[in-house]
Every structure is written in C-alpha cells, then in structure tokens.
Design a protein around this motif. Structure first.
Motif, PDB file in Angstrom:
ATOM      1  N   TRP A  11      48.753 -31.321  -7.354  1.00  0.00           N
ATOM      2  CA  TRP A  11      47.832 -32.123  -6.546  1.00  0.00           C
ATOM      3  C   TRP A  11      46.465 -32.227  -7.217  1.00  0.00           C
ATOM      4  N   ILE A  12      46.005 -31.117  -7.775  1.00  0.00           N
ATOM      5  CA  ILE A  12      44.723 -31.116  -8.499  1.00  0.00           C
ATOM      6  C   ILE A  12      44.808 -32.054  -9.693  1.00  0.00           C
ATOM      7  N   ALA A  13      45.901 -31.974 -10.445  1.00  0.00           N
ATOM      8  CA  ALA A  13      46.087 -32.840 -11.614  1.00  0.00           C
ATOM      9  C   ALA A  13      46.069 -34.312 -11.212  1.00  0.00           C
ATOM     10  N   MET A  14      46.758 -34.630 -10.131  1.00  0.00           N
ATOM     11  CA  MET A  14      46.815 -36.011  -9.669  1.00  0.00           C
ATOM     12  C   MET A  14      45.432 -36.516  -9.258  1.00  0.00           C
ATOM     13  N   VAL A  15      44.722 -35.738  -8.465  1.00  0.00           N
ATOM     14  CA  VAL A  15      43.396 -36.148  -7.991  1.00  0.00           C
ATOM     15  C   VAL A  15      42.431 -36.305  -9.163  1.00  0.00           C
ATOM     16  N   LEU A  19      40.607 -39.819 -10.184  1.00  0.00           N
ATOM     17  CA  LEU A  19      39.142 -39.871 -10.212  1.00  0.00           C
ATOM     18  C   LEU A  19      38.631 -40.231 -11.603  1.00  0.00           C
ATOM     19  N   ALA A  20      39.281 -39.685 -12.619  1.00  0.00           N
ATOM     20  CA  ALA A  20      38.884 -39.967 -13.999  1.00  0.00           C
ATOM     21  C   ALA A  20      39.056 -41.442 -14.331  1.00  0.00           C
ATOM     22  N   ILE A  30      31.524 -39.144 -17.294  1.00  0.00           N
ATOM     23  CA  ILE A  30      32.095 -38.016 -16.562  1.00  0.00           C
ATOM     24  C   ILE A  30      33.608 -38.178 -16.388  1.00  0.00           C
ATOM     25  N   GLY A  31      34.084 -39.425 -16.436  1.00  0.00           N
ATOM     26  CA  GLY A  31      35.518 -39.676 -16.318  1.00  0.00           C
ATOM     27  C   GLY A  31      36.325 -38.981 -17.399  1.00  0.00           C
ATOM     28  N   PHE A  32      35.775 -38.910 -18.599  1.00  0.00           N
ATOM     29  CA  PHE A  32      36.499 -38.223 -19.683  1.00  0.00           C
ATOM     30  C   PHE A  32      36.605 -36.733 -19.402  1.00  0.00           C
ATOM     31  N   GLY A  38      42.193 -32.886 -15.695  1.00  0.00           N
ATOM     32  CA  GLY A  38      43.545 -33.311 -15.315  1.00  0.00           C
ATOM     33  C   GLY A  38      44.570 -32.965 -16.383  1.00  0.00           C
ATOM     34  N   ASN A  39      44.202 -33.199 -17.648  1.00  0.00           N
ATOM     35  CA  ASN A  39      45.114 -32.856 -18.742  1.00  0.00           C
ATOM     36  C   ASN A  39      45.422 -31.363 -18.758  1.00  0.00           C
TER      37      ASN A  39
END
Length: 88
Positions: A11-15, A19-20, A30-32, A38-39
């Motif tokens: 779930w954390i990875a998906m969010v 967001l990224a 900040i998206g990177f 996420g990676n």
C-alpha cells in the motif's frame, strides 16, 4: 490460496508511486524522491515475494530517478534567475 503478507508495504509503494507521478506531472522535483521511496518499497516487496525481476527492475528505476534528480538540479541551478538578464 496462499497469500503473502507484505505488512502494508504494498500500500505504501502504491501511494508513493501515484503521488510521485502526480508531482512529476506538476514539474515538482519532490516527485523523484517520492518515486525513489516507492521503488524502495517495491524492492522490499520483491524480496518478500522472492521476485528477482521486481528487485532488479526497481533498483534500475531507483537509479534512473536518482539520475533525474541530479540532472534536474544541474539544469535548474545553472539557469539564470527570471529577473537576471541573459549573458551572451
């Protein structure tokens, strides 16, 4: 069926990934960083699910995002301020 428990990391990875993508679409660096989070989460899921392909792919994606941050910083740090005249 045998379900694996990812401890909420999925779930954390998906969010973080969504967001990224949103932040990168808004041209926000900040998206990177969010994508790198996420990676890292996807790498953990790859480890828990014993998926070497997921681990390798996300290590490469992480590296590409790191490269993007470095290139973005060089481009934006060397650009003149809007009120500063261009030098020929």
């Amino acid at each position: 069926m045998d379900y694996l428990n990812y401890y909420g990391i999925d779930w954390i990875a998906m969010v973080l990934t969504f967001l990224a993508i949103w932040q990168i679409g808004n041209k926000n660096k900040i998206g990177f960083l969010l994508m790198m989070g996420g990676n890292s989460s996807w790498i953990a899921i790859g480890y828990l699910s014993e998926s070497m392909a997921m681990i390798i792919a996300n290590i490469i994606f992480f590296s590409m995002n790191l490269r993007a941050i470095i290139k973005w910083s060089k481009t934006h740090d060397s650009a003149p301020a809007p009120s500063e005249p261009l030098k020929s």
